[in-house]
Scaffold this motif. Structure first.
Motif, PDB file in Angstrom:
ATOM      1  N   TRP A  23       0.547  15.503  10.889  1.00 50.76           N
ATOM      2  CA  TRP A  23      -0.229  16.100  11.969  1.00 50.76           C
ATOM      3  C   TRP A  23       0.215  17.540  12.245  1.00 50.76           C
ATOM      4  N   LYS A  24       1.514  17.802  12.052  1.00 49.58           N
ATOM      5  CA  LYS A  24       2.035  19.127  12.426  1.00 49.58           C
ATOM      6  C   LYS A  24       1.412  20.249  11.596  1.00 49.58           C
ATOM      7  N   LYS A  25       0.812  19.899  10.461  1.00 48.56           N
ATOM      8  CA  LYS A  25       0.141  20.912   9.661  1.00 48.56           C
ATOM      9  C   LYS A  25      -1.104  21.464  10.350  1.00 48.56           C
ATOM     10  N   LYS A  26      -1.618  20.708  11.325  1.00 50.39           N
ATOM     11  CA  LYS A  26      -2.814  21.146  12.054  1.00 50.39           C
ATOM     12  C   LYS A  26      -2.486  21.869  13.347  1.00 50.39           C
ATOM     13  N   VAL A  27      -1.215  21.896  13.715  1.00 47.34           N
ATOM     14  CA  VAL A  27      -0.837  22.559  14.967  1.00 47.34           C
ATOM     15  C   VAL A  27      -0.935  24.066  14.779  1.00 47.34           C
ATOM     16  N   PRO A  28      -1.817  24.730  15.519  1.00 47.37           N
ATOM     17  CA  PRO A  28      -2.000  26.174  15.330  1.00 47.37           C
ATOM     18  C   PRO A  28      -0.932  26.977  16.066  1.00 47.37           C
ATOM     19  N   THR A  29      -0.746  28.191  15.609  1.00 45.57           N
ATOM     20  CA  THR A  29       0.115  29.139  16.316  1.00 45.57           C
ATOM     21  C   THR A  29      -0.784  30.020  17.182  1.00 45.57           C
ATOM     22  N   ILE A  30      -0.585  29.952  18.486  1.00 47.09           N
ATOM     23  CA  ILE A  30      -1.476  30.666  19.402  1.00 47.09           C
ATOM     24  C   ILE A  30      -0.675  31.547  20.351  1.00 47.09           C
ATOM     25  N   ASP A  31      -1.324  32.596  20.791  1.00 48.72           N
ATOM     26  CA  ASP A  31      -0.765  33.487  21.807  1.00 48.72           C
ATOM     27  C   ASP A  31      -1.528  33.264  23.104  1.00 48.72           C
ATOM     28  N   LEU A  38       0.832  -1.193   0.000  1.00 49.95           N
ATOM     29  CA  LEU A  38       0.000   0.000   0.000  1.00 49.95           C
ATOM     30  C   LEU A  38       0.874   1.253   0.000  1.00 49.95           C
ATOM     31  N   PRO A  39       0.402   2.329  -0.597  1.00 49.59           N
ATOM     32  CA  PRO A  39       1.182   3.580  -0.599  1.00 49.59           C
ATOM     33  C   PRO A  39       1.255   4.181   0.806  1.00 49.59           C
ATOM     34  N   LEU A  40       2.444   4.169   1.379  1.00 48.18           N
ATOM     35  CA  LEU A  40       2.657   4.716   2.715  1.00 48.18           C
ATOM     36  C   LEU A  40       3.540   5.959   2.618  1.00 48.18           C
ATOM     37  N   PRO A  41       3.447   6.857   3.579  1.00 49.81           N
ATOM     38  CA  PRO A  41       4.248   8.084   3.526  1.00 49.81           C
ATOM     39  C   PRO A  41       5.735   7.801   3.690  1.00 49.81           C
ATOM     40  N   ASP A  42       6.543   8.724   3.235  1.00 41.64           N
ATOM     41  CA  ASP A  42       7.994   8.606   3.337  1.00 41.64           C
ATOM     42  C   ASP A  42       8.413   8.770   4.793  1.00 41.64           C
ATOM     43  N   GLN A  43       8.898   7.690   5.408  1.00 43.44           N
ATOM     44  CA  GLN A  43       9.253   7.754   6.824  1.00 43.44           C
ATOM     45  C   GLN A  43      10.627   8.358   7.056  1.00 43.44           C
ATOM     46  N   SER A  44      11.327   8.724   5.987  1.00 43.28           N
ATOM     47  CA  SER A  44      12.570   9.472   6.166  1.00 43.28           C
ATOM     48  C   SER A  44      12.266  10.921   6.538  1.00 43.28           C
ATOM     49  N   VAL A  45      11.046  11.353   6.226  1.00 45.91           N
ATOM     50  CA  VAL A  45      10.607  12.701   6.586  1.00 45.91           C
ATOM     51  C   VAL A  45      10.080  12.724   8.014  1.00 45.91           C
ATOM     52  N   ALA A  46       9.235  11.738   8.345  1.00 43.40           N
ATOM     53  CA  ALA A  46       8.642  11.635   9.684  1.00 43.40           C
ATOM     54  C   ALA A  46       8.144  10.205   9.868  1.00 43.40           C
ATOM     55  N   PRO A  47       8.098   9.705  11.114  1.00 42.89           N
ATOM     56  CA  PRO A  47       7.592   8.350  11.347  1.00 42.89           C
ATOM     57  C   PRO A  47       6.110   8.252  11.031  1.00 42.89           C
ATOM     58  N   LEU A  48       5.638   7.019  10.869  1.00 38.50           N
ATOM     59  CA  LEU A  48       4.249   6.788  10.461  1.00 38.50           C
ATOM     60  C   LEU A  48       3.244   7.364  11.450  1.00 38.50           C
ATOM     61  N   ILE A  49       3.599   7.388  12.738  1.00 40.70           N
ATOM     62  CA  ILE A  49       2.657   7.894  13.734  1.00 40.70           C
ATOM     63  C   ILE A  49       2.435   9.389  13.621  1.00 40.70           C
ATOM     64  N   ASP A  50       3.281  10.080  12.853  1.00 44.55           N
ATOM     65  CA  ASP A  50       3.120  11.521  12.681  1.00 44.55           C
ATOM     66  C   ASP A  50       2.208  11.872  11.514  1.00 44.55           C
ATOM     67  N   TYR A  51       1.567  10.854  10.910  1.00 47.15           N
ATOM     68  CA  TYR A  51       0.690  11.086   9.770  1.00 47.15           C
ATOM     69  C   TYR A  51      -0.754  10.704  10.102  1.00 47.15           C
ATOM     70  N   GLU A  52      -1.679  11.387   9.471  1.00 48.44           N
ATOM     71  CA  GLU A  52      -3.091  11.039   9.513  1.00 48.44           C
ATOM     72  C   GLU A  52      -3.586  10.830   8.087  1.00 48.44           C
ATOM     73  N   VAL A  53      -4.785  10.293   7.943  1.00 47.21           N
ATOM     74  CA  VAL A  53      -5.386  10.103   6.624  1.00 47.21           C
ATOM     75  C   VAL A  53      -6.531  11.094   6.473  1.00 47.21           C
ATOM     76  N   THR A  85      -0.091  20.371  20.476  1.00 53.59           N
ATOM     77  CA  THR A  85       1.103  19.837  19.845  1.00 53.59           C
ATOM     78  C   THR A  85       0.701  18.659  18.969  1.00 53.59           C
ATOM     79  N   VAL A  86       1.679  18.080  18.276  1.00 55.49           N
ATOM     80  CA  VAL A  86       1.413  16.882  17.477  1.00 55.49           C
ATOM     81  C   VAL A  86       0.897  15.765  18.373  1.00 55.49           C
ATOM     82  N   ASP A  87       1.488  15.628  19.568  1.00 56.11           N
ATOM     83  CA  ASP A  87       1.062  14.572  20.495  1.00 56.11           C
ATOM     84  C   ASP A  87      -0.385  14.759  20.929  1.00 56.11           C
TER      85      ASP A  87
END
Length: 341
Positions: A190-198, A165-180, A213-215
């Motif tokens: 996941w980090k694309k959803k992390v907002p910048t807040i004050d 199956l097509p899986l993300p490149d884990q050289s960029v980030a581990p599989l747990i750092d991805y969502e579908v 955070t991503v976690d």
């Protein structure tokens, strides 16, 4: 007819493939925890023609090849996970229950998407693209959920070897750092959803402030999936690791749930537990007997048991009465732990 009684079978009697077949059949049902009705009945025939039932069957047919045979992707993944250390004792029933509950949530995501896009529902190809990737995500968190972070990384690396199956490149980030993503059926960090807040400096010291955070995002997403499918789960971790804060933040995002917070101590008795339940529940007579159910019929109650370790089996046993049926599970849990020691 819903499942009420369970019969235990040895692993020599029930194979892993048989369990897969059982859960896959349940995924096709409207009620996940109910036994199937005789398909020859007229009502059941009409239900098979229901658009929701058709979509459920399409979802199951798309992912079925991932479960077939001893060399299937899920079989290899579960067998490999069994060789790794887990925070909790590894049992195949436990990890399969967790995994298939997440898969059920994926099917619900598709049904919700089609409902909100009635003019452009997902095609069969889009369903297959989403569900096959979603199964990998469910294996990662359902089967590997009780692993340490390091072992979960290693588990994700091995999953690549078990499937084409097509899986993300884990050289960029581990599989747990991805969502579908359901919109384009592709992997996304996941980090694309992390907002910048004050944050207001005065709120930094408040205990209920959570920095996204991503976690926190991926943990809340997994917990929301299990809660939405009404599955029980345990949060394990040392004091101060954020178990209570994570759960409370998750429940705040789910308006259909209400939490009963039970803080255990060495002086906790069954009577105190029932008094707590009485604030949120009421006794109702039903054809199956008297039941204790939520006062608000439109909400589900989540019982959050915090610091359960200080409660001793001997203490609970001394205060038990025939009416304290709710506490019997706690008694049996403590009794099993005592025997293991």
């Amino acid at each position: 007819m819903c499942i009420r009684d369970r019969v235990w079978f040895s692993n020599d009697v029930v194979s892993q493939e048989m369990m897969f077949e059982h859960y896959l059949r349940r995924l096709k049902q409207d009620e996940y925890d109910c036994l199937g009705v005789d398909p020859t009945e007229e009502k059941e025939k009409k239900r098979d023609d229901d658009p929701l039932s058709i979509v459920r069957r399409q979802c199951v047919e798309c992912i079925k090849p991932l479960f077939e045979g001893t060399d299937s992707f899920v079989s290899k993944s579960v067998n490999y996970a069994e060789t790794l250390p887990h925070v909790m004792e590894f049992t195949k029933v436990r990890v399969l229950e967790a995994m298939f509950a997440l898969i059920r949530k994926g099917i619900s995501n598709i049904l919700e998407y089609n409902e909100s896009h009635p003019d452009f529902p997902m095609t069969k190809e889009q369903i297959e693209g989403y569900m096959t990737k979603w199964v990998v995500h469910c294996v990662m968190w359902g089967v590997g959920g009780a692993m340490s972070l390091r072992n979960r990384w290693e588990f994700g690396k091995r999953l690549v070897e078990f499937t084409d199956l097509p899986l993300p490149d884990q050289s960029v980030a581990p599989l747990i750092d991805y969502e579908v993503l359901i919109d384009d059926q592709q992997w996304s960090l996941w980090k694309k959803k992390v907002p910048t807040i004050d944050i207001d400096p005065q709120k930094v010291v408040e205990a209920d402030v959570i920095i996204t955070t991503v976690d926190t995002l991926r943990h809340q997403d997994t917990l929301c999936s299990w809660l939405s499918e009404h599955r029980p789960f345990l949060l394990c971790g040392p004091p101060g690791s954020g178990k209570t804060m994570t759960l409370m933040a998750t429940l705040k995002s789910l308006p259909d749930f209400e939490m009963i917070f039970v803080n255990f101590s060495s002086s906790t008795t069954p009577t105190l537990l029932l008094k707590t339940f009485n604030h949120y529940c009421e006794y109702k007579k039903t054809p199956n007997g008297t039941v204790l159910r939520p006062r608000n019929a439109n909400k589900w109650l989540v019982v959050f048991c915090d610091e359960i370790n200080p409660v001793s089996y001997t203490h609970l046993r001394a205060h038990e009465t025939s009416l304290h049926l709710v506490c019997r599970l706690l008694l049996e849990k403590k009794k099993k732990k005592k025997k293991k020691k």
